[in-house]
Design an enzyme around this catalytic site. Sequence first.
Site, short mmCIF file in Angstrom:
data_model
loop_
_atom_site.label_atom_id
_atom_site.label_comp_id
_atom_site.label_asym_id
_atom_site.label_seq_id
_atom_site.Cartn_x
_atom_site.Cartn_y
_atom_site.Cartn_z
CG ASN A 177 52.05 15.80 87.64
OD1 ASN A 177 52.33 16.92 88.05
ND2 ASN A 177 52.11 14.73 88.39
CE1 TYR A 178 52.53 13.20 81.44
CE2 TYR A 178 52.14 12.28 83.61
CZ TYR A 178 52.99 12.54 82.55
OH TYR A 178 54.30 12.14 82.63
#
Length: 561
Positions: free
Chosen positions: A518-519
């Site tokens: 997600n990052y």
Amino acid sequence: RWEEERYPEGIKWKFLEHKGPVFAPPYEPLPENVKFYYDGKVMKLSTKAEEVATFFAKMLDHEYTTKEIFRKNFFKDWRKEMTSEEKSTITNLSKCDFTHMSQYFKAQTEARKQMSKEEKQKIKEDNERLLKEYGYCVMDNHKERIANFKIEPPGLFRGRGNHPKMGMLKRRIMPEDIIINCSKDSKIPSPPPGHKWKEVRHDNKVTWLVSWTENIQGSIKYIMLNPSSRIKGEKDWQKYETARRLKKCVDKIRNQYREDWKSKEMKVRQRAVALYFIDKLALRAGNEKEEGETADTVGCCSLRVEHIKLHPELDGQEYVVEFDFLGKDSIRYYNKVPVEKRVFKNLQLFMENKQPEDDLFDRLNTSILNKHLQDLMEGLTAKVFRTYNASITLQQQLKELTNPDDNIPAKILSYNRANRAVAILCNHQRAPPKTFEKSMMNLQSKIDAKKEQLADARRELKSAKADAKVRRDEKSKKTVESKKKAVQRIEEQLMKLEVQATDREENKQIALGTSKLNYLDPRISVAWCKKWGIPIEKIYNKTQREKFAWAIDMAEEDYEF
DNA sequence: GGAACGGACTCAGAAACCTACTT
DNA sequence: AAAGTAGGTTTCTGAGTCCGTTC
């Protein structure tokens, strides 16, 4: 190619067709011989009461069922499902004996494990059929995988951390609760026989296919597409592009908030200090939460005085802020951070005349902060800083840690270490695996065995060399060569094991998955793999490669975040 | 303006599941 | 060769962020 398609503002699709959700299997009453006891006496429960009782019985080994709030909430909701006779008899949860039911479920689990190959195969095939029929939809010109096409079965709500609603009954979702979203010109899914949908709508400004309202928090749940889908991938790509735009103006923003630390307006100072934390420590924004509805957790804007301690001096460092609070999912954030003098003085000011339970930033909330960020850069919000700082950290760490002379396993260790630096920054923690100690010991004994093997191989090589010196023939030369190879091979294996041990030890309480998924701009990883000749499969498994397909064919080895 | 609220979407770790390897 | 185990993968669903609307 989804990258090339364009939609008018706010329009998410033109055509959407799907089969609707799969409902949880209906309740199957317990066999007659499985008993429930109240106050030591056998008691036959009505079907509804029995079903709810089985939810509790299935969790009996979990520490949840010992918690006061859990038991209280469960008992209250359970009583609502009882007949009036049951209600008048069953008045005390402590007198309920679920152990027989619990044993029955354990036996069932065991029996499932013991099933023959054929039976297991049959189940597998049934699942595949279900997936094939309900697991996909057509969105515009693509057949896309649906993420969660199965409706959540009824059960007991388990919040994270100290949740005031733990133990409450999550009711069974019926077709009458379901809103279907699809396009007008698609084949509209039919509800199960004898049932009706709550509503069928055709809203192409949203991405979901199915929704319903859940009864614990009253929030809406959705069925949406898999991360590999165009609609998710495109959004993901946009997210990283926004973070890259931040990269271009982050210096300016940093200068700005440093100026704002001196502002005459308290509101501006608070905003500037909060932004500094969000930027430096990758804290989440911290929306307000309704008290008593959820676990007591905070983010940056919702920090309270009790969550920080100020140390003018600590362990030889000046102006140290000690953070200690529960963040998302009640994961503890604990950190001691030296900060600039101005920040420190401002914090002292913000804390003046306040109680521990008062807001640290009483003139600030996420909406004020995000409005300000929007003015600094279009599309900028608090969470973009997390994405930006995570990705830039990965890129930096990879540059710093990758040693060109290393072999592939050592390079992958470096990658994992870079990934780990990000996970630490974002405070992505996990409970140490239950089997951690044991698996570490197993690995260590493997290493010891390998070391012995290496010593043996070296001895053999030595004697082969000595032998060759005396004999001076081809055959003994060859033996020396093959022994050399053996030593090398074993050395490599040993090194691999040691790397594995290091990696695992360092990873004990760190969860890498969330940041990876997600990052971290996947193009950074793809470029790194290309640059160093690492097969992408070593970094991303099949699912991850599907999710990041866009990055895999986009990024070249010179990609810069 | 700003609070309250509903809505839609991303992000989160635990647990279940699967598979390949040992014993 | 069956059973047990370890570790990776997938599923599950709760917990956030952020935006738009309404009063």
